[in-house]
Design a protein around this motif. Structure first.
Motif, PDB file in Angstrom:
ATOM      1  N   THR A  82     -41.482 -76.158  71.969  1.00  0.00           N
ATOM      2  CA  THR A  82     -42.127 -77.091  72.846  1.00  0.00           C
ATOM      3  C   THR A  82     -42.225 -76.666  74.227  1.00  0.00           C
ATOM      4  O   THR A  82     -41.884 -75.643  74.672  1.00  0.00           O
ATOM      5  CB  THR A  82     -41.183 -78.468  72.848  1.00  0.00           C
ATOM      6  OG1 THR A  82     -39.952 -77.935  73.498  1.00  0.00           O
ATOM      7  CG2 THR A  82     -40.751 -78.871  71.526  1.00  0.00           C
ATOM      8  N   ARG A  83     -43.048 -77.373  74.922  1.00  0.00           N
ATOM      9  CA  ARG A  83     -43.408 -77.000  76.323  1.00  0.00           C
ATOM     10  C   ARG A  83     -41.976 -76.976  77.425  1.00  0.00           C
ATOM     11  O   ARG A  83     -41.716 -76.222  78.016  1.00  0.00           O
ATOM     12  CB  ARG A  83     -44.303 -77.869  77.022  1.00  0.00           C
ATOM     13  CG  ARG A  83     -45.821 -77.498  76.423  1.00  0.00           C
ATOM     14  CD  ARG A  83     -46.927 -78.295  77.289  1.00  0.00           C
ATOM     15  NE  ARG A  83     -46.999 -77.846  78.747  1.00  0.00           N
ATOM     16  CZ  ARG A  83     -47.447 -76.411  79.112  1.00  0.00           C
ATOM     17  NH1 ARG A  83     -47.889 -75.823  78.147  1.00  0.00           N
ATOM     18  NH2 ARG A  83     -47.279 -76.404  80.379  1.00  0.00           N
ATOM     19  N   GLN A  84     -41.107 -77.801  76.825  1.00  0.00           N
ATOM     20  CA  GLN A  84     -39.926 -77.873  77.593  1.00  0.00           C
ATOM     21  C   GLN A  84     -38.749 -76.961  77.145  1.00  0.00           C
ATOM     22  O   GLN A  84     -38.054 -76.695  77.802  1.00  0.00           O
ATOM     23  CB  GLN A  84     -39.071 -79.240  77.601  1.00  0.00           C
ATOM     24  CG  GLN A  84     -40.081 -80.433  78.166  1.00  0.00           C
ATOM     25  CD  GLN A  84     -41.135 -80.839  77.349  1.00  0.00           C
ATOM     26  OE1 GLN A  84     -41.196 -80.679  76.074  1.00  0.00           O
ATOM     27  NE2 GLN A  84     -42.408 -81.236  78.103  1.00  0.00           N
ATOM     28  N   ASN A  85     -39.068 -76.441  75.803  1.00  0.00           N
ATOM     29  CA  ASN A  85     -38.049 -75.596  75.181  1.00  0.00           C
ATOM     30  C   ASN A  85     -38.946 -74.543  74.462  1.00  0.00           C
ATOM     31  O   ASN A  85     -38.931 -74.693  73.332  1.00  0.00           O
ATOM     32  CB  ASN A  85     -37.042 -76.482  74.409  1.00  0.00           C
ATOM     33  CG  ASN A  85     -35.698 -75.684  73.887  1.00  0.00           C
ATOM     34  OD1 ASN A  85     -35.389 -74.863  74.919  1.00  0.00           O
ATOM     35  ND2 ASN A  85     -34.997 -76.086  73.103  1.00  0.00           N
ATOM     36  N   CYS A  86     -39.426 -73.604  75.136  1.00  0.00           N
ATOM     37  CA  CYS A  86     -40.213 -72.855  74.342  1.00  0.00           C
ATOM     38  C   CYS A  86     -39.931 -71.668  73.662  1.00  0.00           C
ATOM     39  O   CYS A  86     -40.681 -70.869  73.062  1.00  0.00           O
ATOM     40  CB  CYS A  86     -41.389 -72.411  75.483  1.00  0.00           C
ATOM     41  SG  CYS A  86     -40.847 -71.388  76.830  1.00  0.00           S
ATOM     42  N   SER A 118     -41.067 -68.849  81.698  1.00  0.00           N
ATOM     43  CA  SER A 118     -39.983 -69.399  81.198  1.00  0.00           C
ATOM     44  C   SER A 118     -39.549 -68.835  79.793  1.00  0.00           C
ATOM     45  O   SER A 118     -38.283 -68.753  79.512  1.00  0.00           O
ATOM     46  CB  SER A 118     -40.422 -70.927  80.955  1.00  0.00           C
ATOM     47  OG  SER A 118     -39.550 -71.528  80.233  1.00  0.00           O
TER      48      SER A 118
END
Length: 132
Positions: A82-86, A118
């Motif tokens: 996900t964008r928060q947990n790429c 990130s």
């Protein structure tokens, strides 16, 4: 040593379009007397220490990955990038001993989505040996 491999290994006969979900799942399914997939055969042959699936969270690729490892596709959903947990570690889920298996987005998406730094930092954390 470095190896680049694709989960999607074929294009349709016109050489312009990737396989659809059902075709990709069927291709990636285990077969033969030993009941393992093409991907598992490649892993057994090459014995990588690290595998990075840069396939993103799309349903087609989740289904192909699940098919290749004979797991229920719903088990992958909580680990999808996900964008928060790429970047996520899916090593234990796939049952590969002595291999770090990471799942992230395609590099183009990481760059366009400004997630490259990130992702790099998370990969470094996953790949740094743990003190025992």
């Amino acid at each position: 040593n470095c190896l680049w491999d694709n989960l999607d290994k074929f294009l349709k006969a016109d050489h312009k379009e990737h396989l659809g979900k059902e075709e990709a799942v069927e291709f990636n399914a285990p077969y033969g007397e030993d009941g393992i997939s093409v991907l598992q055969r490649e892993i057994n042959l090459l014995k990588p220490k690290v595998i990075v699936f840069a396939i993103g969270p799309r349903e087609k690729y989740r289904a192909s990955l699940a098919s290749a490892f004979s797991i229920d596709v719903s088990l992958l959903y909580p680990y999808r990038p996900t964008r928060q947990n790429c970047v996520n570690d899916i090593s234990s889920l796939l049952g590969l001993k002595d291999t770090i298996v990471l799942w992230t987005y395609h590099p183009n998406y990481l760059s366009r989505g400004k997630l490259k730094d990130s992702a790099y930092e998370k990969m470094q954390l996953f790949l740094t040996p743990k003190e025992t």
